[in-house]
Enzyme design. Structure first.
Site, PDB file in Angstrom:
ATOM      1  N   GLU A 133      12.761   2.453  13.627  1.00  0.00           N
ATOM      2  CA  GLU A 133      11.849   3.528  13.200  1.00  0.00           C
ATOM      3  C   GLU A 133      10.617   3.487  14.088  1.00  0.00           C
ATOM      4  O   GLU A 133      10.538   2.691  15.026  1.00  0.00           O
ATOM      5  CB  GLU A 133      11.475   3.347  11.723  1.00  0.00           C
ATOM      6  CG  GLU A 133      10.775   2.030  11.437  1.00  0.00           C
ATOM      7  CD  GLU A 133      10.438   1.827   9.956  1.00  0.00           C
ATOM      8  OE1 GLU A 133      10.298   2.821   9.230  1.00  0.00           O
ATOM      9  OE2 GLU A 133      10.301   0.657   9.551  1.00  0.00           O
ATOM     10  N   LEU A 178      11.353   1.261   6.672  1.00  0.00           N
ATOM     11  CA  LEU A 178      10.726   1.721   5.440  1.00  0.00           C
ATOM     12  C   LEU A 178      11.482   2.971   4.979  1.00  0.00           C
ATOM     13  O   LEU A 178      11.751   3.864   5.793  1.00  0.00           O
ATOM     14  CB  LEU A 178       9.257   2.072   5.683  1.00  0.00           C
ATOM     15  CG  LEU A 178       8.531   2.481   4.408  1.00  0.00           C
ATOM     16  CD1 LEU A 178       8.195   1.258   3.567  1.00  0.00           C
ATOM     17  CD2 LEU A 178       7.274   3.270   4.722  1.00  0.00           C
ATOM     18  N   LYS A 195       6.407  -1.982   1.859  1.00  0.00           N
ATOM     19  CA  LYS A 195       5.272  -1.354   2.553  1.00  0.00           C
ATOM     20  C   LYS A 195       4.084  -2.298   2.463  1.00  0.00           C
ATOM     21  O   LYS A 195       3.177  -2.132   1.639  1.00  0.00           O
ATOM     22  CB  LYS A 195       4.987   0.028   1.952  1.00  0.00           C
ATOM     23  CG  LYS A 195       4.162   0.914   2.885  1.00  0.00           C
ATOM     24  CD  LYS A 195       4.306   2.369   2.505  1.00  0.00           C
ATOM     25  CE  LYS A 195       3.398   3.289   3.290  1.00  0.00           C
ATOM     26  NZ  LYS A 195       3.507   3.229   4.736  1.00  0.00           N
ATOM     27  N   ARG A 221       7.696   3.713  -4.993  1.00  0.00           N
ATOM     28  CA  ARG A 221       7.843   2.790  -3.852  1.00  0.00           C
ATOM     29  C   ARG A 221       6.802   1.671  -3.929  1.00  0.00           C
ATOM     30  O   ARG A 221       7.091   0.527  -3.578  1.00  0.00           O
ATOM     31  CB  ARG A 221       7.738   3.553  -2.534  1.00  0.00           C
ATOM     32  CG  ARG A 221       8.087   2.684  -1.326  1.00  0.00           C
ATOM     33  CD  ARG A 221       8.188   3.485  -0.049  1.00  0.00           C
ATOM     34  NE  ARG A 221       6.923   4.124   0.303  1.00  0.00           N
ATOM     35  CZ  ARG A 221       6.768   4.994   1.291  1.00  0.00           C
ATOM     36  NH1 ARG A 221       7.807   5.349   2.039  1.00  0.00           N
ATOM     37  NH2 ARG A 221       5.592   5.537   1.550  1.00  0.00           N
ATOM     38  N   TYR A 225       0.825  -1.202   0.000  1.00  0.00           N
ATOM     39  CA  TYR A 225       0.000   0.000   0.000  1.00  0.00           C
ATOM     40  C   TYR A 225       0.862   1.255   0.000  1.00  0.00           C
ATOM     41  O   TYR A 225       2.084   1.196   0.214  1.00  0.00           O
ATOM     42  CB  TYR A 225      -0.938   0.008   1.214  1.00  0.00           C
ATOM     43  CG  TYR A 225      -0.260   0.345   2.533  1.00  0.00           C
ATOM     44  CD1 TYR A 225       0.539  -0.584   3.179  1.00  0.00           C
ATOM     45  CD2 TYR A 225      -0.405   1.602   3.118  1.00  0.00           C
ATOM     46  CE1 TYR A 225       1.166  -0.273   4.395  1.00  0.00           C
ATOM     47  CE2 TYR A 225       0.213   1.920   4.319  1.00  0.00           C
ATOM     48  CZ  TYR A 225       0.986   0.982   4.949  1.00  0.00           C
ATOM     49  OH  TYR A 225       1.615   1.297   6.135  1.00  0.00           O
ATOM     50  N   ARG A 266      -8.931 -19.920   0.196  1.00  0.00           N
ATOM     51  CA  ARG A 266      -7.808 -19.749   1.121  1.00  0.00           C
ATOM     52  C   ARG A 266      -6.773 -20.858   1.000  1.00  0.00           C
ATOM     53  O   ARG A 266      -7.082 -22.035   1.153  1.00  0.00           O
ATOM     54  CB  ARG A 266      -8.326 -19.684   2.560  1.00  0.00           C
ATOM     55  CG  ARG A 266      -7.247 -19.293   3.559  1.00  0.00           C
ATOM     56  CD  ARG A 266      -7.790 -19.127   4.966  1.00  0.00           C
ATOM     57  NE  ARG A 266      -6.730 -18.701   5.873  1.00  0.00           N
ATOM     58  CZ  ARG A 266      -5.835 -19.538   6.404  1.00  0.00           C
ATOM     59  NH1 ARG A 266      -5.882 -20.818   6.141  1.00  0.00           N
ATOM     60  NH2 ARG A 266      -4.889 -19.070   7.204  1.00  0.00           N
ATOM     61  N   HIS A 270      -2.223 -20.853   1.530  1.00  0.00           N
ATOM     62  CA  HIS A 270      -1.113 -19.926   1.755  1.00  0.00           C
ATOM     63  C   HIS A 270      -0.336 -19.583   0.481  1.00  0.00           C
ATOM     64  O   HIS A 270      -0.060 -18.424   0.206  1.00  0.00           O
ATOM     65  CB  HIS A 270      -0.143 -20.484   2.796  1.00  0.00           C
ATOM     66  CG  HIS A 270      -0.675 -20.427   4.198  1.00  0.00           C
ATOM     67  ND1 HIS A 270      -1.744 -21.160   4.626  1.00  0.00           N
ATOM     68  CD2 HIS A 270      -0.281 -19.699   5.266  1.00  0.00           C
ATOM     69  CE1 HIS A 270      -1.993 -20.911   5.893  1.00  0.00           C
ATOM     70  NE2 HIS A 270      -1.124 -20.015   6.309  1.00  0.00           N
TER      71      HIS A 270
END
Ligand code: PDD
Length: 298
Positions: free
Chosen positions: A180, A204, A147, A52, A33, A100, A102
């Site tokens: 961070e 990040l 991210k 990014r 995101y 579902r 993995h």
């Protein structure tokens, strides 16, 4: 002014937007995101954010459903449709819907979601008063440069901060060094030199971080991009955090103890106003101080 969402090819009001309960973003946090701050209806540093997003997607082998140019067009269209001047644009791409399992599905149709919501106005005296922060263990994976929407350790860290009456949780890896914040990059100033963790898999690469470092260099400030210890943080003259939504925020208490003299220091204040001026320059409006009171500013 409606809060807008774009989901897989359609614009709608945010309250109408839906994705499948079997979306892999929902079930596995299998997505990436970006958060972009928009000032006066114009996205700030959109190109950097889209770059990014491409790197994050490549980092998890997720094909983006649109190229960066088209994503930028969609983002701008969402902004225009919303008509919201001071907004936060959120873009998320997940590995789509599949029963579902993995491992990646055989055929992937990524889910693209874009939302536009009003930016929360920051308390006008935040830069003047500063904020308290706490420290917490960094319990994340070792690809923090991606991210990812999989934010559980960040969410838990931020909740600890909230319960402690702090704005941010600064994360300490292995009890040894500061990485961070839960949703910010962290800077400590000692004897006039700015210290911050280096780019790499443990943080990040913040867009605000890189703009602020450039502004600091332009001002002739000295910068060390290397990890520093929790002890160094505790003994710093100044601490500040940066992010797209918070911009530059001085931290005046760490774990309840005052930073320096307990007031925002000159480096953080200078960079906060340089950042506002940079936003104004790129967006094409007078600096924040001049428009304060005339328009909400997040
Ligand atoms: N967070 N570090 C982490 C872990 C972050 O989630 C963020 C941003 C940053 C700052 O990056 P930037 O300057 O590019 O915003 C650093 C966004 C704002 C969020 O998740 O809401």
């Amino acid at each position: 002014m409606p809060e807008i969402a774009y989901v897989d090819g359609e614009f709608m009001e945010l309250s109408e937007a839906r994705v499948s309960v079997e979306d892999r973003g929902f079930q596995f946090g299998d997505g990436v995101y970006e958060v972009v701050r928009c000032y006066r209806g114009t996205p700030f540093a959109l190109e950097e954010h889209l770059g990014r997003l491409e790197r994050s997607a490549a980092g998890i082998e997720l094909p983006l459903p649109e190229d960066a140019r088209r994503l930028g067009e969609l983002a701008v269209e969402a902004l225009h449709r919303s008509g919201i001047s001071e907004s936060v644009l959120y873009m998320q791409v997940t590995r789509g819907w599949a029963p579902r399992n993995h491992a990646f599905p055989e055929t992937v149709k990524p889910t693209l979601v874009i939302t536009v919501r009003p930016a929360k106005p920051a308390p006008p005296d935040r830069t003047v008063l500063g904020v308290p922060v706490i420290t917490v263990p960094d319990e994340r994976w070792l690809r923090c440069d991606i991210k990812s929407t999989d934010l559980l350790p960040n969410v838990i860290a931020k909740e600890k901060a909230r319960r402690a009456g702090a704005l941010e949780a600064i994360m300490i890896r292995d009890g040894a060094y500061v990485t961070e914040g839960a949703s910010t990059n962290v800077f400590a100033v000692k004897d006039g030199t700015i210290h911050t963790a280096p780019e790499g898999p443990r943080i990040l690469s913040g867009i605000t971080r890189s703009i602020v470092l450039r502004l600091a260099r332009e001002k002739g400030m000295s910068i060390v991009e290397d990890f520093f210890t929790p002890g160094f943080l505790a003994g710093a003259d100044e601490v500040f955090i940066t992010s797209t939504t918070l911009e530059v925020v001085p931290c005046v208490k760490v774990d309840g103890r005052p930073v320096g003299d307990g007031k925002p220091g000159p480096v953080a204040r200078a960079l906060a106003s340089a950042y506002s001026a940079e936003v104004a320059r790129r967006i094409g409006q007078p600096p924040q101080a001049e428009v304060r009171g005339l328009m909400p500013h997040g």
